[in-house]
Write a protein that holds these residues in place. Structure first.
Motif, PDB file in Angstrom:
ATOM      1  N   ASP A  29      -9.007  -4.472   0.967  1.00 28.73           N
ATOM      2  CA  ASP A  29      -7.489  -3.532   1.705  1.00 28.73           C
ATOM      3  C   ASP A  29      -5.685  -4.164   0.945  1.00 28.73           C
ATOM      4  OD1 ASP A  29      -7.417  -5.071   3.045  1.00 28.73           O
ATOM      5  OD2 ASP A  29      -7.377  -3.927   5.196  1.00 28.73           O
ATOM      6  N   GLN A  53      -8.821   5.128  -1.065  1.00 27.38           N
ATOM      7  CA  GLN A  53      -9.471   4.636   0.312  1.00 27.38           C
ATOM      8  C   GLN A  53      -8.630   4.794   0.695  1.00 27.38           C
ATOM      9  OE1 GLN A  53     -12.298   4.934  -1.867  1.00 27.38           O
ATOM     10  NE2 GLN A  53     -13.121   2.405  -0.393  1.00 27.38           N
ATOM     11  N   THR A  54      -9.239   4.227   2.337  1.00 26.53           N
ATOM     12  CA  THR A  54      -8.666   4.073   3.799  1.00 26.53           C
ATOM     13  C   THR A  54      -8.455   3.007   4.069  1.00 26.53           C
ATOM     14  OG1 THR A  54     -10.133   5.481   4.562  1.00 26.53           O
ATOM     15  CG2 THR A  54      -8.309   6.576   3.690  1.00 26.53           C
ATOM     16  N   THR A 113      -3.910   5.774   3.795  1.00 24.77           N
ATOM     17  CA  THR A 113      -4.272   5.290   2.744  1.00 24.77           C
ATOM     18  C   THR A 113      -3.471   5.085   1.806  1.00 24.77           C
ATOM     19  OG1 THR A 113      -4.099   8.334   2.664  1.00 24.77           O
ATOM     20  CG2 THR A 113      -4.283   7.485   0.949  1.00 24.77           C
TER      21      THR A 113
END
Lengths: 181, 181
Positions: free
Chosen positions: A141, B33-34, B28
């Motif tokens: 992420d 993706q989150t 987001t």
């Protein structure tokens, strides 16, 4: 030093997240009164000042959600539980920049915001960067962009507040102080 | 700069305290993706490097509950909502040291921990201290002790980690850099 110690009477656990925990303590003050203290628990962090052979500094630009903007910073990351800071420093350097090093020097450490958080930041420097043959996967992420800047360019970024955080401002002041020696 | 912007899908308000607020945002990511982001909201803070006529630096020692120990720091405090930082700086200087000034110079500002917090720190310096005739009452849950140290003494405190926070370590490095000029 325990001067003016505030003894905990009661701890309320508010939140236990992926990065931080939040507690609120009722404490006894030195005069016997009571007060509430909001305490943010953080695993601690490391940062590295990476200097290339041609005397450029390697930075990463990334989006900082709390600020709703991106900042240019020296590579950094959180300690894993029980991890020695110099191990974290090499891992974060590899993941974020594609360089590795076997020669880290500890420059300083400091608490980032001791009024409400226990986060400690260790700052290392290396002038011995080796490109990794294969990229190391970082957190999925995290999106970062690399920049290599001279110290003068970095100072201009700081004036424009594209560089604008404690560890990176400290690093620039530190590198300036080395130049003057 | 909005590079790698993370758009908020949903905000969960976890805690709304006296000093900090905690939110958790679903966002987001640039790849679609989150992810979750833990966000500590803080009103911002100021600090002052107060230099006396005989070139000593005025520090305050206070208990820092998140660390369970006391630290020696330059005087500092939180912004009130809507307050200009230089107003906060004079107020905190008066409350914590018994000095006032009409000559503050902004040295720098930085985000203390942009990975999880929006706290910004403004650092001022003054070499024009005047003792207040009457003490100004500070927060009634704050206990601080004054120290006036030379720069060499402050550097020794930093080596012993009695000085050990971002703003004060920055201040010492800044004062060292002035001496070298």
């Amino acid at each position: 030093m325990k001067k003016f110690e505030e003894k905990t009477i009661r701890t309320e656990h508010i939140y236990d997240g992926k990065v931080v925990k939040l507690e609120v303590d009722d404490v006894t003050l030195p005069d016997g009164q009571t007060a509430k203290r909001e305490l943010l628990k953080h695993p601690g962090a490391v940062a590295v000042i990476p200097i290339t052979k041609d005397k450029k500094i390697v930075f990463v630009e990334q989006y900082r959600k709390p600020l709703e903007k991106s900042l240019v910073e020296i590579p950094a990351g959180k300690l894993e539980p029980g991890e020695r800071p110099e191990i974290t420093a090499v891992r974060e350097l590899e993941e974020e920049t594609g360089y590795t090093t076997s020669d880290l020097k500890l420059i300083t450490s400091f608490y980032t915001s001791p009024g409400f958080a226990d986060e400690i930041m260790y700052i290392y420097m290396t002038e011995d960067l080796k490109p990794l043959k294969d990229a190391v996967a970082g957190d999925d992420d995290e999106f970062v962009e690399l920049l290599e800047l001279t110290l003068d360019e970095a100072k201009q970024y700081a004036r424009e507040q594209r560089i604008h955080d404690a560890k990176t401002n400290y690093a620039i002041l530190y590198l300036e102080s080395l130049e003057r020696m």
